[in-house]
Each structure stands twice: as structure tokens, then as C-alpha cells.
Scaffold this active site. Structure first.
Site, PDB file in Angstrom:
ATOM      1  N   CYS A  48      42.192  97.601 106.959  1.00 22.37           N
ATOM      2  CA  CYS A  48      41.311  96.625 106.299  1.00 22.37           C
ATOM      3  C   CYS A  48      41.387  96.726 104.781  1.00 22.37           C
ATOM      4  O   CYS A  48      41.079  95.779 104.069  1.00 22.37           O
ATOM      5  CB  CYS A  48      39.872  96.758 106.805  1.00 22.37           C
ATOM      6  SG  CYS A  48      39.186  98.412 106.697  1.00 22.37           S
ATOM      7  N   GLY A  78      26.126  97.994 119.053  1.00 19.55           N
ATOM      8  CA  GLY A  78      26.153  96.670 119.663  1.00 19.55           C
ATOM      9  C   GLY A  78      24.766  96.233 120.053  1.00 19.55           C
ATOM     10  O   GLY A  78      24.145  96.848 120.924  1.00 19.55           O
ATOM     11  N   TYR A  82      30.838 103.109 107.637  1.00 21.47           N
ATOM     12  CA  TYR A  82      29.683 102.295 108.007  1.00 21.47           C
ATOM     13  C   TYR A  82      29.232 102.426 109.456  1.00 21.47           C
ATOM     14  O   TYR A  82      28.046 102.527 109.733  1.00 21.47           O
ATOM     15  CB  TYR A  82      29.991 100.807 107.746  1.00 21.47           C
ATOM     16  CG  TYR A  82      28.938  99.903 108.333  1.00 21.47           C
ATOM     17  CD1 TYR A  82      27.729  99.707 107.665  1.00 21.47           C
ATOM     18  CD2 TYR A  82      29.112  99.301 109.583  1.00 21.47           C
ATOM     19  CE1 TYR A  82      26.737  98.911 108.219  1.00 21.47           C
ATOM     20  CE2 TYR A  82      28.120  98.507 110.141  1.00 21.47           C
ATOM     21  CZ  TYR A  82      26.936  98.312 109.463  1.00 21.47           C
ATOM     22  OH  TYR A  82      25.952  97.547 110.009  1.00 21.47           O
ATOM     23  N   CYS A 130      40.256  92.966 110.701  1.00 21.02           N
ATOM     24  CA  CYS A 130      40.511  94.052 111.655  1.00 21.02           C
ATOM     25  C   CYS A 130      40.862  93.447 113.010  1.00 21.02           C
ATOM     26  O   CYS A 130      40.175  92.552 113.480  1.00 21.02           O
ATOM     27  CB  CYS A 130      39.273  94.927 111.794  1.00 21.02           C
ATOM     28  SG  CYS A 130      39.497  96.248 113.002  1.00 21.02           S
ATOM     29  N   CYS A 156      43.295 104.922 110.280  1.00 23.04           N
ATOM     30  CA  CYS A 156      43.703 103.540 110.077  1.00 23.04           C
ATOM     31  C   CYS A 156      42.972 103.027 108.847  1.00 23.04           C
ATOM     32  O   CYS A 156      41.753 103.115 108.760  1.00 23.04           O
ATOM     33  CB  CYS A 156      43.333 102.679 111.279  1.00 23.04           C
ATOM     34  SG  CYS A 156      43.662 100.913 111.011  1.00 23.04           S
ATOM     35  N   CYS A 176      31.346  98.074 120.046  1.00 23.89           N
ATOM     36  CA  CYS A 176      30.582  98.387 121.241  1.00 23.89           C
ATOM     37  C   CYS A 176      30.305  99.881 121.334  1.00 23.89           C
ATOM     38  O   CYS A 176      30.950 100.684 120.678  1.00 23.89           O
ATOM     39  CB  CYS A 176      31.357  98.011 122.490  1.00 23.89           C
ATOM     40  SG  CYS A 176      31.787  96.277 122.547  1.00 23.89           S
ATOM     41  N   CYS A 230      39.759 104.920 113.071  1.00 26.79           N
ATOM     42  CA  CYS A 230      39.183 103.894 112.191  1.00 26.79           C
ATOM     43  C   CYS A 230      38.326 104.544 111.116  1.00 26.79           C
ATOM     44  O   CYS A 230      37.252 105.081 111.396  1.00 26.79           O
ATOM     45  CB  CYS A 230      38.334 102.939 113.014  1.00 26.79           C
ATOM     46  SG  CYS A 230      37.361 101.828 112.015  1.00 26.79           S
ATOM     47  N   ASN A 251      35.380  99.825 124.516  1.00 21.43           N
ATOM     48  CA  ASN A 251      35.132  99.675 123.088  1.00 21.43           C
ATOM     49  C   ASN A 251      36.485  99.574 122.377  1.00 21.43           C
ATOM     50  O   ASN A 251      37.343 100.430 122.558  1.00 21.43           O
ATOM     51  CB  ASN A 251      34.350 100.889 122.571  1.00 21.43           C
ATOM     52  CG  ASN A 251      34.173 100.901 121.050  1.00 21.43           C
ATOM     53  OD1 ASN A 251      34.045 101.957 120.443  1.00 21.43           O
ATOM     54  ND2 ASN A 251      34.160  99.751 120.426  1.00 21.43           N
ATOM     55  N   GLY A 252      36.646  98.529 121.573  1.00 17.79           N
ATOM     56  CA  GLY A 252      37.908  98.315 120.856  1.00 17.79           C
ATOM     57  C   GLY A 252      38.495  96.972 121.249  1.00 17.79           C
ATOM     58  O   GLY A 252      38.001  96.328 122.169  1.00 17.79           O
ATOM     59  N   SER A 310      22.587 101.645 105.086  1.00 18.16           N
ATOM     60  CA  SER A 310      24.001 102.028 105.148  1.00 18.16           C
ATOM     61  C   SER A 310      24.506 102.717 103.875  1.00 18.16           C
ATOM     62  O   SER A 310      25.421 103.531 103.934  1.00 18.16           O
ATOM     63  CB  SER A 310      24.848 100.805 105.479  1.00 18.16           C
ATOM     64  OG  SER A 310      24.535  99.759 104.583  1.00 18.16           O
TER      65      SER A 310
HETATM   66  P1  5GP Z   1      28.321  91.321 103.197  1.00 16.87           P
HETATM   67  O1  5GP Z   1      26.956  90.875 102.890  1.00 16.87           O
HETATM   68  O2  5GP Z   1      29.113  91.743 101.995  1.00 16.87           O
HETATM   69  O3  5GP Z   1      29.067  90.342 104.053  1.00 16.87           O
HETATM   70  O4  5GP Z   1      28.186  92.581 104.137  1.00 16.87           O
HETATM   71  C1  5GP Z   1      28.022  93.841 103.602  1.00 16.87           C
HETATM   72  C2  5GP Z   1      26.907  94.532 104.314  1.00 16.87           C
HETATM   73  O5  5GP Z   1      27.126  94.525 105.721  1.00 16.87           O
HETATM   74  C3  5GP Z   1      26.800  95.973 103.895  1.00 16.87           C
HETATM   75  O6  5GP Z   1      25.438  96.254 103.720  1.00 16.87           O
HETATM   76  C4  5GP Z   1      27.360  96.762 105.064  1.00 16.87           C
HETATM   77  O7  5GP Z   1      26.588  97.934 105.258  1.00 16.87           O
HETATM   78  C5  5GP Z   1      27.222  95.836 106.226  1.00 16.87           C
HETATM   79  N1  5GP Z   1      28.397  95.831 107.126  1.00 16.87           N
HETATM   80  C6  5GP Z   1      29.682  96.053 106.823  1.00 16.87           C
HETATM   81  N2  5GP Z   1      30.447  95.934 107.934  1.00 16.87           N
HETATM   82  C7  5GP Z   1      29.648  95.632 108.943  1.00 16.87           C
HETATM   83  C8  5GP Z   1      29.851  95.397 110.348  1.00 16.87           C
HETATM   84  O8  5GP Z   1      30.956  95.434 110.873  1.00 16.87           O
HETATM   85  N3  5GP Z   1      28.736  95.135 111.071  1.00 16.87           N
HETATM   86  C9  5GP Z   1      27.501  95.086 110.525  1.00 16.87           C
HETATM   87  N4  5GP Z   1      26.461  94.837 111.299  1.00 16.87           N
HETATM   88  N5  5GP Z   1      27.286  95.289 109.227  1.00 16.87           N
HETATM   89  C10 5GP Z   1      28.335  95.554 108.431  1.00 16.87           C
HETATM   90 MG    MG Z   2      24.399  97.695 104.761  1.00 17.29          MG
END
Ligand code: 5GP
Ligand code: MG
Length: 456
Positions: free
Chosen positions: A437, A28, A244, A384, A434, A2, A238, A102-103, A285
Site C-alpha cells: 500500500c 469486522g 492500524y 490493497c 508486505c 475479518c 501485512c 480472513n484475507g 488509532s
Molecule cells: P481517512 O479519513 O483519511 O479516509 O481515514 C483515516 C482514518 O481511518 C484514520 O483515523 C485511520 O485510523 C482510519 N483507518 C485507516 N484504515 C482503516 C481501515 O481499513 N478501516 C477502518 N475502519 N479505519 C481505517
Molecule cells: Mg483513526
């Protein structure tokens, strides 16, 4: 996950909250809300959807008052329904009390049990509502003692903003899992999850709220105090915020996210170099780590795949079919750049493996002849409990599979991850994060029933 924002002592408080949420949208995309207080009445607008779709000019004009807090959310606890949209709000002793959180708290079972046994009834399934129940039960009239008493009962991850009448309160858990920063705008203070929200509201960044710190802001005065637990707690910010989650233009955990990501990429290049015609990211990302990687090895950088910006973050889609579909719409390779090329593809993380598998296939179809994939964090093996929506061990591809098997699954010629030590070595304060994960080393006790299912 969030995003949260708060402002007091400003004639256009809700406008500032709106702008802040707009800048925090990446934290979010499911729902958002703002509550304001004009000295007599509280005004609330909250809804499912994107910030820009929920609030128009007339909505902002209706949210009268000099104090406001706001929230945008992904559901990590509680289902994705209207009643769970924050800020959560009650009236107590004729004064509005609202919270945006948030959290994830890790001791909610204990808290629910205690509260229900003594007569509380609940409107939502969010842990944030618990905090308000604890607040209205706490004795005493002085805000500082009140908040110390209540927040000391919480365990887990919480960055919080409260509106208590005209007063704005901000707090961070003693481990500092989630970010929260303080800015100044004329005679007003602004609290925000990330500093990119201060930039948009034109507030000046002052500092981060410290882990375990509570700030109480009334008018143009700010008072700070600390939770007693802060003294013995180990900091556990975190690290995945840096990998990311946070925006690269934000300054969180005493560092700039963009530079951290580039350093992660450079470290990855040192650990796992490769030869290729060029380095490219999986946008957006993987962008910054890819840049760091390419610069470190002095290999050309190209953008071989274009991100469609009319689609949000694809990760939290309810079904695998939707996730696959959205990933295809979202990221499209450029044939002329890729044809017959030997490439290094840098991605920030692999969670389930869906994105990587499907996009690598697309890169092959577009003509790439050799693909080496590099990931700017270690394998994600553990769920997580502190706010990132990482699924159960079963769904985390790296939890049940060796790197070699993952490489086969996503069909790359080679796959390498950044090491945990390497990742920590580029952080300013390597002992203050942390890494649960990646390591399974949970800094705060994880909830029993939830962990039974998630850690299997
Ligand atoms: P996968 O397809 O391996 O399940 O997800 C990896 C992709 O999701 C990567 O492109 C990464 O940037 C993105 N990603 C990783 N963690 C998160 C998250 O917590 N939320 C969202 N929206 N994207 C994530
Ligand atoms: Mg990505």
C-alpha cells in the site's frame, strides 16, 4: 477485513467462540456468525450486526457441541448481504464442513472459471465458498493430503479456520499476510486471528501458526504440516495490521502491537521533530504512536479530543456524508485543553483524508493556534488486494497529491509522514512484511480485472 476463531474438544465451544469474536469485533463490525457441531448435528447462527447483539445466552445454549468456529466481517469481497455472512457451511458425505476466512484470494477468477466449467453452482459471492467447493471435489480421505491439495490451489491472503465434523483445522497462506494464533485451554486448542481473543477466553497463548502452515486438531491432538509453496514464498505479513488494524493488546507477527506502534511514533519523532506545547493523538488509532512520539522528544502528552465509544470504526461507511457525520459524532475536541495552544497531532494513517480534514477543522474551532500533523506510516498510495479495504488510487489522497497539497487540503501548518525505511527499521524482522500500500510492490500477483479498475 475479518476476525476468525475456532475451538474443538470443549463442552462450551460456542461460548468460547462468542467470547473470541467479542474480542475480535474491531476486525469486522458488519456481521458475525458461529457454527457448532455436536457429533450428530451442526448448529448455525449468523446475522448482520455486532457480536453482542447477535448472540445472547439462549443463542449460545442452542449452539450445542464441542467444536465451533466463528467469524466477524467487513465486506471486502462480496456485497454486504445476509447470504455472504460467514462461516460458510455445507454438509458433505453426512459430515458438516464449514469455513471462516480472513484475507482476500487473488486468483478467484481462475478458480471460478474452472469450477463453473465443471458444473459448480454458487450460493454466495464470497471467495470463501470457493474453498469449500475445492474441498468437496478433492479426492482422498486423509485430511492432511486433502487440505494440502486444496490450499495449494489458492493464491493471495488467507488465514482460515475449518470445522470438519469434530476436527478443527487452521491454516495461513505462505506469505502470512493475515495473523492467526494458537492457544490452549485445558484439553482444548483455540485458534484466533489475534491473541487478544485468547486472553478473553482465558486460553494460554502457545504460538502463531506459521506462514504456509496447516494445523489439524482432533480431540487433544494437534498435527502440523506445510504447504509446498511455503518453501519458495517470501514472507509478506501485512504491516498495516501493526499500524492500524490489530488491537494494541495483541501479539501478532512475533511482536506486541502496542510496542510496535510506540516505536513507530518514536521513529517518526526522530525523522520529523517539531516544537509545541504538547503532543496529542487522534483517538483511538493515533494514541500509541502519539505516546511514542511525545516520549521520544520529551514533550508533554495530552488528550485534546475525546472519542465517543458508542460508535464503531468510521472508515467503512457507504457514503461520504455518513463518514463526515460519524467522524463529528465520534471525536470531539476539548476547548479548555486546546485554546491558544501550539500542538502536534499524531494520527496512524491518512486514507482519503476525510477524518483528518474534519478533525483538524474542529481543533481549530476549539482554539488551537498552530497545528503540526505527523503520520505514523508512509503515504498510502496503492490499493490493497489482500484484505484491507483501501479504495482505488483515485480515492487515496496520497496517490494523486504531494504531501504539501495534502497539508493544504487538511489545513495544517505542517504535515510529515514516517518514511518506509524508518517504518521497517523498527520492525523485528524488517524483510518479512508486505508494504504494497505504500510502495506498490505487490508480493503476490494481483487479480487482473480488479486491478484494471483499482489501479487506474
Ligand atoms: P481517512 O479519513 O483519511 O479516509 O481515514 C483515516 C482514518 O481511518 C484514520 O483515523 C485511520 O485510523 C482510519 N483507518 C485507516 N484504515 C482503516 C481501515 O481499513 N478501516 C477502518 N475502519 N479505519 C481505517
Ligand atoms: Mg483513526
Amino acid at each position: 477485513m475479518c476476525g476468525i476463531i475456532g475451538i474443538s474438544n470443549h463442552p462450551e465451544a460456542s461460548k468460547i467462540a462468542f467470547l473470541g469474536l467479542y474480542a475480535l469485533q474491531h476486525r469486522g463490525e458488519e456481521a458475525a456468525g458461529i457454527i457448532s457441531y455436536d457429533g450428530k448435528e451442526a448448529h448455525v447462527i449468523k446475522q448482520q450486526g455486532l457480536v453482542a447483539d447477535i448472540f445472547d445466552e439462549s443463542a449460545i445454549l442452542n449452539l450445542k457441541g464441542n467444536t465451533a468456529i466463528g467469524h466477524c466481517r467487513y465486506s471486502t469481497t462480496g456485497s454486504s448481504t445476509y447470504k455472504n455472512v460467514q462461516p460458510f457451511f455445507v454438509t458433505h458425505r453426512k459430515r458438516p464442513i464449514a469455513v471462516a476466512h480472513n484475507g482476500n484470494l487473488t486468483n478467484i477468477e481462475d478458480l471460478y472459471q474452472r469450477l463453473e466449467e465443471s458444473g459448480s453452482i454458487f450460493q454466495t459471492t464470497m471467495d470463501s465458498e470457493l474453498i469449500v467447493h475445492l474441498l468437496v471435489r478433492s479426492k482422498g480421505n486423509e485430511l492432511k493430503a486433502w487440505f494440502i491439495d486444496v490450499l495449494s490451489q489458492l493464491e493471495g491472503a488467507f488465514s482460515l479456520v475449518f470445522l470438519v465434523g469434530d476436527t478443527l483445522v487452521g491454516a495461513r497462506d505462505p506469505q502470512g499476510f493475515r495473523p492467526l494464533c494458537l492457544g490452549k485451554l485445558g484439553d482444548s486448542y483455540v485458534l484466533a486471528s489475534e491473541s487478544c481473543a485468547l486472553d478473553l477466553t482465558r486460553a494460554e497463548f502457545i504460538r502463531e501458526i506459521e506462514p504456509g502452515e496447516i494445523v489439524i486438531i482432533s480431540g487433544n491432538k494437534i498435527e502440523s504440516c506445510f504447504l509446498p509453496k511455503q518453501k519458495e514464498a517470501r514472507r509478506a505479513q501485512c504491516i498495516f495490521e501493526n499500524v492500524y488494524f490489530a488491537r494494541p493488546d495483541s501479539h501478532i507477527f512475533d511482536d506486541n502491537v502496542y510496542s510496535v506502534r510506540k516505536r513507530l511514533g518514536a521513529q517518526l519523532a526522530k525523522e520529523h521533530p517539531a516544537q509545541a506545547d504538547f503532543v496529542m493523538p487522534i483517538p483511538d488509532s493515533g494514541m500509541y504512536a502519539a505516546l511514542g512520539y511525545a516520549q521520544e522528544l520529551e514533550i508533554p502528552f495530552e488528550v485534546g479530543m475525546i472519542r465517543n465509544h458508542y460508535i464503531g470504526r468510521t472508515f467503512i461507511q457507504p457514503t461520504q456524508f455518513l463518514r463526515d457525520f460519524r467522524v463529528t459524532v465520534k471525536l470531539n475536541p476539548i476547548r479548555d485543553v486546546l485554546k491558544d495552544k501550539k500542538i502536534i497531532v499524531v494520527e496512524d494513517s491518512i486514507v482519503r483524508g476525510t477524518t483528518s480534514r474534519s478533525r483538524i477543522e474542529a481543533l481549530r474551532q476549539a482554539g488551537a493556534k498552530e497545528i503540526h500533523m505527523r503520520i505514523s506510516c508512509p503515504p498510502i498510495k496503492w490499493p490493497c488486494f489482500y484484505g484491507i479495504d483501501f479504495p482505488s488510487r483515485k480515492e487515496l489522497i496520497a496517490s494523486g497529491h504531494a504531501i504539501k497539497d495534502i497539508a493544504n487540503f487538511i489545513k495544517v501548518d505542517s504535515l510529515e509522514y514516517l518514511s518506509l525505511e524508518g517504518m521497517l527499521s523498527v520492525m523485528k524482522s524488517s524483510r518479512e512484511f508486505c508494504t504494497a500500500c505504500f510502495s506498490g510492490d505487490y508480493p503476490v500477483r494481483v487479480p487482473e480485472t480488479q486491478s484494471k479498475y483499482l489501479l487506474e
